[in-house]
Design a protein around this motif. Structure first.
Motif, PDB file in Angstrom:
ATOM      1  N   GLY A  70     -30.763  -5.370   0.819  1.00  0.00           N
ATOM      2  CA  GLY A  70     -30.774  -6.709   1.407  1.00  0.00           C
ATOM      3  C   GLY A  70     -30.816  -7.839   0.409  1.00  0.00           C
ATOM      4  N   ASP A  71     -30.235  -7.623  -0.790  1.00  0.00           N
ATOM      5  CA  ASP A  71     -30.282  -8.685  -1.791  1.00  0.00           C
ATOM      6  C   ASP A  71     -29.005  -9.509  -1.835  1.00  0.00           C
ATOM      7  OD1 ASP A  71     -28.535  -6.882  -2.924  1.00  0.00           O
ATOM      8  OD2 ASP A  71     -29.700  -6.533  -4.751  1.00  0.00           O
ATOM      9  N   GLY A  72     -28.114  -9.275  -0.846  1.00  0.00           N
ATOM     10  CA  GLY A  72     -26.882 -10.047  -0.792  1.00  0.00           C
ATOM     11  C   GLY A  72     -25.776  -9.467  -1.634  1.00  0.00           C
ATOM     12  N   VAL A  73     -26.056  -8.352  -2.334  1.00  0.00           N
ATOM     13  CA  VAL A  73     -25.041  -7.679  -3.150  1.00  0.00           C
ATOM     14  C   VAL A  73     -24.763  -6.319  -2.504  1.00  0.00           C
ATOM     15  CG1 VAL A  73     -24.455  -6.819  -5.443  1.00  0.00           C
ATOM     16  CG2 VAL A  73     -25.925  -8.833  -5.202  1.00  0.00           C
ATOM     17  N   PRO A  74     -23.536  -6.050  -2.087  1.00  0.00           N
ATOM     18  CA  PRO A  74     -23.229  -4.755  -1.452  1.00  0.00           C
ATOM     19  C   PRO A  74     -23.637  -3.606  -2.369  1.00  0.00           C
ATOM     20  CG  PRO A  74     -21.361  -6.261  -1.258  1.00  0.00           C
ATOM     21  CD  PRO A  74     -22.342  -6.911  -2.180  1.00  0.00           C
ATOM     22  N   ASN A  75     -23.944  -2.465  -1.721  1.00  0.00           N
ATOM     23  CA  ASN A  75     -24.369  -1.305  -2.502  1.00  0.00           C
ATOM     24  C   ASN A  75     -23.402  -1.007  -3.645  1.00  0.00           C
ATOM     25  OD1 ASN A  75     -26.448  -1.054  -0.738  1.00  0.00           O
ATOM     26  ND2 ASN A  75     -25.483   0.525   0.521  1.00  0.00           N
ATOM     27  N   GLU A  76     -22.140  -1.185  -3.365  1.00  0.00           N
ATOM     28  CA  GLU A  76     -21.124  -1.051  -4.405  1.00  0.00           C
ATOM     29  C   GLU A  76     -20.489  -2.423  -4.585  1.00  0.00           C
ATOM     30  OE1 GLU A  76     -19.133   0.713  -7.307  1.00  0.00           O
ATOM     31  OE2 GLU A  76     -20.384   1.903  -5.962  1.00  0.00           O
ATOM     32  N   PRO A  77     -20.761  -3.192  -5.648  1.00  0.00           N
ATOM     33  CA  PRO A  77     -21.180  -2.684  -6.965  1.00  0.00           C
ATOM     34  C   PRO A  77     -22.605  -3.046  -7.344  1.00  0.00           C
ATOM     35  CG  PRO A  77     -20.074  -4.769  -7.218  1.00  0.00           C
ATOM     36  CD  PRO A  77     -20.216  -4.548  -5.750  1.00  0.00           C
ATOM     37  N   ASP A  78     -23.597  -3.003  -6.438  1.00  0.00           N
ATOM     38  CA  ASP A  78     -24.979  -3.351  -6.756  1.00  0.00           C
ATOM     39  C   ASP A  78     -25.514  -2.419  -7.843  1.00  0.00           C
ATOM     40  OD1 ASP A  78     -27.638  -4.063  -6.781  1.00  0.00           O
ATOM     41  OD2 ASP A  78     -27.798  -4.205  -4.603  1.00  0.00           O
ATOM     42  N   ASN A  79     -26.000  -3.011  -8.956  1.00  0.00           N
ATOM     43  CA  ASN A  79     -26.471  -2.160 -10.054  1.00  0.00           C
ATOM     44  C   ASN A  79     -27.864  -1.591  -9.795  1.00  0.00           C
ATOM     45  OD1 ASN A  79     -28.133  -4.341 -10.607  1.00  0.00           O
ATOM     46  ND2 ASN A  79     -26.975  -5.009 -12.408  1.00  0.00           N
ATOM     47  N   CYS A  80     -28.492  -2.031  -8.695  1.00  0.00           N
ATOM     48  CA  CYS A  80     -29.729  -1.414  -8.202  1.00  0.00           C
ATOM     49  C   CYS A  80     -29.649  -1.439  -6.690  1.00  0.00           C
ATOM     50  CB  CYS A  80     -30.969  -2.159  -8.704  1.00  0.00           C
ATOM     51  SG  CYS A  80     -31.472  -1.748 -10.378  1.00  0.00           S
ATOM     52  N   ALA A  81     -28.936  -0.521  -6.123  1.00  0.00           N
ATOM     53  CA  ALA A  81     -28.681  -0.561  -4.684  1.00  0.00           C
ATOM     54  C   ALA A  81     -29.948  -0.394  -3.869  1.00  0.00           C
ATOM     55  CB  ALA A  81     -27.673   0.525  -4.302  1.00  0.00           C
ATOM     56  N   LEU A  82     -30.978   0.183  -4.470  1.00  0.00           N
ATOM     57  CA  LEU A  82     -32.203   0.452  -3.718  1.00  0.00           C
ATOM     58  C   LEU A  82     -33.341  -0.472  -4.116  1.00  0.00           C
ATOM     59  CD1 LEU A  82     -32.031   4.345  -3.810  1.00  0.00           C
ATOM     60  CD2 LEU A  82     -31.117   2.775  -2.095  1.00  0.00           C
ATOM     61  N   GLY A  83     -33.033  -1.470  -4.891  1.00  0.00           N
ATOM     62  CA  GLY A  83     -34.040  -2.449  -5.289  1.00  0.00           C
ATOM     63  C   GLY A  83     -33.428  -3.836  -5.286  1.00  0.00           C
ATOM     64  N   ALA A  84     -34.031  -4.764  -4.529  1.00  0.00           N
ATOM     65  CA  ALA A  84     -33.457  -6.111  -4.402  1.00  0.00           C
ATOM     66  C   ALA A  84     -33.411  -6.807  -5.753  1.00  0.00           C
ATOM     67  CB  ALA A  84     -34.263  -6.930  -3.410  1.00  0.00           C
ATOM     68  N   ASN A  85     -32.210  -7.196  -6.151  1.00  0.00           N
ATOM     69  CA  ASN A  85     -32.013  -7.936  -7.407  1.00  0.00           C
ATOM     70  C   ASN A  85     -30.737  -8.759  -7.292  1.00  0.00           C
ATOM     71  OD1 ASN A  85     -30.315  -5.666  -7.524  1.00  0.00           O
ATOM     72  ND2 ASN A  85     -30.356  -5.585  -9.753  1.00  0.00           N
ATOM     73  N   ALA A  86     -30.843  -9.831  -6.511  1.00  0.00           N
ATOM     74  CA  ALA A  86     -29.667 -10.651  -6.207  1.00  0.00           C
ATOM     75  C   ALA A  86     -28.986 -11.153  -7.466  1.00  0.00           C
ATOM     76  CB  ALA A  86     -30.063 -11.822  -5.316  1.00  0.00           C
ATOM     77  N   GLU A  87     -29.747 -11.387  -8.537  1.00  0.00           N
ATOM     78  CA  GLU A  87     -29.156 -11.935  -9.761  1.00  0.00           C
ATOM     79  C   GLU A  87     -28.523 -10.845 -10.625  1.00  0.00           C
ATOM     80  OE1 GLU A  87     -32.379 -15.587 -10.118  1.00  0.00           O
ATOM     81  OE2 GLU A  87     -32.232 -14.069 -11.689  1.00  0.00           O
ATOM     82  N   GLN A  88     -28.721  -9.578 -10.260  1.00  0.00           N
ATOM     83  CA  GLN A  88     -28.105  -8.446 -10.956  1.00  0.00           C
ATOM     84  C   GLN A  88     -28.404  -8.453 -12.456  1.00  0.00           C
ATOM     85  OE1 GLN A  88     -25.668  -5.939  -9.146  1.00  0.00           O
ATOM     86  NE2 GLN A  88     -27.425  -6.634  -7.968  1.00  0.00           N
ATOM     87  N   GLN A  89     -29.597  -8.846 -12.803  1.00  0.00           N
ATOM     88  CA  GLN A  89     -29.955  -8.883 -14.221  1.00  0.00           C
ATOM     89  C   GLN A  89     -29.841  -7.494 -14.842  1.00  0.00           C
ATOM     90  OE1 GLN A  89     -33.842 -10.605 -14.194  1.00  0.00           O
ATOM     91  NE2 GLN A  89     -33.070 -12.698 -14.303  1.00  0.00           N
ATOM     92  N   ASN A  90     -29.185  -7.443 -15.995  1.00  0.00           N
ATOM     93  CA  ASN A  90     -28.939  -6.165 -16.665  1.00  0.00           C
ATOM     94  C   ASN A  90     -28.916  -6.416 -18.162  1.00  0.00           C
ATOM     95  OD1 ASN A  90     -28.195  -3.623 -17.437  1.00  0.00           O
ATOM     96  ND2 ASN A  90     -26.260  -3.578 -16.308  1.00  0.00           N
ATOM     97  N   GLY A  91     -30.099  -6.426 -18.760  1.00  0.00           N
ATOM     98  CA  GLY A  91     -30.239  -6.811 -20.151  1.00  0.00           C
ATOM     99  C   GLY A  91     -29.440  -5.962 -21.118  1.00  0.00           C
ATOM    100  N   ASP A  92     -29.341  -4.634 -20.846  1.00  0.00           N
ATOM    101  CA  ASP A  92     -28.631  -3.783 -21.810  1.00  0.00           C
ATOM    102  C   ASP A  92     -27.180  -3.528 -21.414  1.00  0.00           C
ATOM    103  OD1 ASP A  92     -30.194  -0.641 -20.713  1.00  0.00           O
ATOM    104  OD2 ASP A  92     -29.049  -2.167 -19.651  1.00  0.00           O
ATOM    105  N   GLY A  93     -26.733  -4.111 -20.295  1.00  0.00           N
ATOM    106  CA  GLY A  93     -25.328  -4.018 -19.911  1.00  0.00           C
ATOM    107  C   GLY A  93     -24.875  -2.638 -19.500  1.00  0.00           C
ATOM    108  N   ASP A  94     -25.818  -1.751 -19.121  1.00  0.00           N
ATOM    109  CA  ASP A  94     -25.385  -0.430 -18.672  1.00  0.00           C
ATOM    110  C   ASP A  94     -25.165  -0.466 -17.155  1.00  0.00           C
ATOM    111  OD1 ASP A  94     -28.674   1.225 -18.673  1.00  0.00           O
ATOM    112  OD2 ASP A  94     -27.913  -0.534 -17.637  1.00  0.00           O
ATOM    113  N   GLN A  95     -25.113   0.679 -16.502  1.00  0.00           N
ATOM    114  CA  GLN A  95     -24.808   0.710 -15.075  1.00  0.00           C
ATOM    115  C   GLN A  95     -26.023   0.428 -14.200  1.00  0.00           C
ATOM    116  OE1 GLN A  95     -23.874   4.679 -13.657  1.00  0.00           O
ATOM    117  NE2 GLN A  95     -24.816   5.608 -15.467  1.00  0.00           N
ATOM    118  N   PHE A  96     -27.199   0.345 -14.796  1.00  0.00           N
ATOM    119  CA  PHE A  96     -28.410   0.145 -14.010  1.00  0.00           C
ATOM    120  C   PHE A  96     -28.984  -1.246 -14.240  1.00  0.00           C
ATOM    121  CE2 PHE A  96     -28.489   4.357 -12.590  1.00  0.00           C
ATOM    122  CZ  PHE A  96     -28.223   5.211 -13.646  1.00  0.00           C
ATOM    123  N   GLY A  97     -29.315  -1.954 -13.153  1.00  0.00           N
ATOM    124  CA  GLY A  97     -29.998  -3.233 -13.267  1.00  0.00           C
ATOM    125  C   GLY A  97     -31.393  -3.051 -13.831  1.00  0.00           C
TER     126      GLY A  97
END
Length: 667
Positions: A399-426
């Motif tokens: 429910g973070d406004g980002v569809p599961n695909e391509p949500d980098n944390c589909a099971l954890g709300a992170n609307a800003e999709q912060q991903n410090g190391d640029g890998d596949q996981f928020g």
């Protein structure tokens, strides 16, 4: 110009009869209005035909300033009973020439609309700092140009007087320590303890008993350091308990010395110690779930039970996969906040990190392609996308406004999709935030790449994120002249970029210390005249082999080359050039050795030919020895015997003295 006669004529300026009434302008009492008869009933030299008051004299003509008509209604003022046209007859109007509602603030004869002193205080409006409030003294407390009588904020502190608890004392914050309605700025007893501020040893802290434990003139209630640990009470996390370092692992109000639960995880520190947990860390296994939750406090609401959910021998608080479902606790926590409850996807009361099958579909979470949606068939119409049909990737599970695909944390709300190391996981669901191959629970620099986990000072914080690698109190970028070797004094003998603690050439002579024959003393040439492995620059006997650098008399000349080894003589004077220094040579005038005067020792004499035998006096007392000859009738004829005796005495004295360690000569 047209003058009304139907013929184009000359302009008025040169027309002698502008109104064409057969009366020349110079005689015409209405020069621009035809009035052949020149009637003027009020005899004001303005004919009735053009007079705005034909029956009341109000001449001369308009051109000459007469015919006043204030309200321009066509009726001249002298015959108009309402000159300002405000529907108030002039005889009753308090401002007959100014339309007004008859307001009269000061009750004088002039209405406000035409009164130059509205408040009647003797100060004209243009000079009055309160135009509508009588204030003959013109007082203005805050000097804002508005007199006190009409200033709604007399003291200019931003608080209207009606609300101000100190009307005449500026106090914009309206502080009222004792809540007595009188602001602190004007309250003689601010803390309301019955002691006037002038006598109160705590002006702003109620202390009616005026207790002052340390008799410093400052009452206990306002003493900034009651326990005397050099930390003011305001910032002291254990008031009454000395704790200068203010250690406080859980960041609460209590420092570790007075906190029964030092890391704030709800588990008594003593119990954590017994269970092998980290006493001063709220999350012993660093899986982003608090020890208190993993110890059962969250689920039972009681004291910790230290469960081992998967029965692998490790209590949950020390197990990175408490339910043994193949997914790490960090992954199932839901977020990285230790103070929020971990995820419970199906709301069955069992937290996901303790539930091996969160959706109860018979598939362990670690292998379930829809961990939070029951799908025992594991049907996946799009193989390879890692999502079963039951949890369509186009959904937004968290429910973070980002569809599961391509949500980098589909099971954890992170609307800003912060991903410090640029890998596949928020960041919120990434167990290796810096992507350095070391999982965060074990990473000593969570946000800085350091796969080698280097930690120079062993303080648990890796060098990559430690601003003081060697923990010597000097920050690396100050800069520390030995960033990886502790040296708080920053000693630097040769004043180069490296401190002595890490400088391979401390004296800066271009020769490394490990092979330098005068370590700590610059001697680039490394000259060693006597070949004793000590350079001439630091050798107290440059021409004599003396690696131990013995110097019995401490005169910076080594015993191996000292012409008076037991008598201090740094200048090595030898008047007769016999190899024995003046300080210990009896044949030299004034010789007396290091011991000096007196005859505390024995007395020896040698026979001489004829007469009284000469006597040799040896003084072995004091700090050295002395010698002298006594011959009553003539000089001694046996000098060699005397010299031999002196040498023997000198050798005896030298043997009795303890050896000293060698040292470099003074320069």
């Amino acid at each position: 110009m047209e003058d009304g006669d139907g013929f184009q004529a000359s302009g008025d300026a040169c027309d002698v009869d502008d109104d064409n009434d057969s009366v020349p302008d110079v005689e015409d009492n209405c020069r621009l209005v035809r009035n052949e008869r020149q009637e003027d009933d009020d005899d004001d030299d303005v004919g009735n035909a053009c007079d705005n008051c034909p029956y009341i004299s109000n001449g001369p003509s308009v051109e000459e300033g007469g015919q006043g008509d204030n309200d321009r209604d066509g009726a001249g003022d002298v015959c108009d009973d309402d000159d300002d046209d405000d529907r108030v007859k002039d005889r009753s109007d308090n401002c007959p020439l100014v339309a007004n509602d008859q307001e009269n603030m000061d009750g004088d004869e002039q209405g406000d609309a035409c009164d130059d002193d509205l408040d009647g205080d003797g100060d004209r409006n243009v000079d009055d700092n309160c135009v509508e409030s009588p204030n003959p003294d013109q007082t203005d407390l805050d000097d804002d140009g508005l007199g006190d009588e009409c200033d709604e904020d007399r003291d200019g502190d931003g608080e209207l007087d009606i609300d101000d608890n100190c009307v005449e004392s500026p106090n914009p914050d309206q502080t009222d320590l004792d809540d007595d309605g009188l602001g602190d700025e004007c309250d003689e007893d601010r803390d309301g303890d019955g002691e006037l501020d002038v006598d109160d040893n705590c002006v702003e802290s109620p202390n009616s008993d005026q207790a002052d434990l340390d008799d410093d003139g400052l009452g206990d209630e306002c003493d900034t350091d009651m326990d005397g640990d050099d930390v003011v009470d305001l910032f002291d996390n254990c008031v009454g308990y000395p704790n200068t370092d203010q250690a406080n692992a859980d960041g609460d109000l209590l420092g570790d010395p007075c906190d029964d639960d030092a890391d704030g995880d709800g588990i008594p520190s003593a119990d954590e110690k017994d269970m092998g947990m980290v006493v001063l860390e709220e999350d012993s296994d660093r899986d982003t779930i608090s020890d208190g939750i993993e110890a059962g406090i969250y689920t039972t609401g009681m004291m910790p039970e230290f469960p081992d959910t998967d029965g692998d021998g490790d209590i949950d608080a020390l197990d990175l996969d408490s339910d043994g479902d193949g997914l790490s606790d960090m992954n199932e926590a839901g977020d990285s906040d230790l103070h929020t409850p971990p995820f419970d996807a199906n709301d069955d009361g069992v937290l996901d990190f303790l539930d091996p099958d969160s959706d109860d579909d018979g598939i362990l979470d670690g292998r379930d392609n829809c961990r939070f949606d029951e799908n025992p068939s594991q049907k996946d119409s799009k193989p390879g996308d890692a999502w079963g049909d039951a949890c369509d990737p186009d959904q937004d599970y968290d429910g973070d406004g980002v569809p599961n695909e391509p949500d980098n944390c589909a099971l954890g709300a992170n609307a800003e999709q912060q991903n410090g190391d640029g890998d596949q996981f928020g960041d919120i669901c990434d167990d290796d935030l810096d992507n350095d191959g070391v999982l965060d629970p074990a990473d000593n620099c969570t946000y800085a790449v350091n796969p080698d986990q280097a930690d120079t000072d062993g303080d648990g914080v890796g060098d990559a994120c430690n601003d003081d690698w060697d923990s010597d109190g000097i920050l690396n970028d100050v800069p520390d002249n030995c960033p990886t070797v502790p040296n708080p004094d920053q000693a630097n003998l040769d004043h180069d970029e490296l401190g002595d603690a890490c400088d391979p050439d401390r004296d800066g002579d271009g020769v490394l210390d490990e092979v330098d024959n005068c370590e700590g003393l610059a001697n680039a040439e490394q000259t060693d005249s006597d070949g004793d492995a000590l350079g001439d620059a630091c050798d107290n006997c440059r021409e004599a082999d003396n690696p131990l650098q013995e110097d019995e008399d401490d005169d910076d000349v080594g015993d191996a080359c000292d012409n008076c080894a037991a008598a201090r003589n740094p200048g090595q004077e030898d008047s007769d050039g016999d190899g024995m220094g003046d300080a210990c040579d009896p044949s030299d005038p004034g010789a007396g050795g290091a011991g000096g005067a007196g005859a505390a020792g024995g007395d020896s004499s040698a026979a001489s030919a004829g007469g009284s035998p000469p006597r040799l006096h040896l003084d072995l007392g004091g700090g050295g020895f002395s010698c002298r000859f006594a011959a009553p009738d003539r000089l001694s004829s046996q000098p060699l015997a005397a010299v031999a005796a002196v040498a023997a005495a000198s050798l005896l004295a030298a043997r009795r003295r303890p050896r000293r360690s060698p040292r470099a000569p003074s320069r």
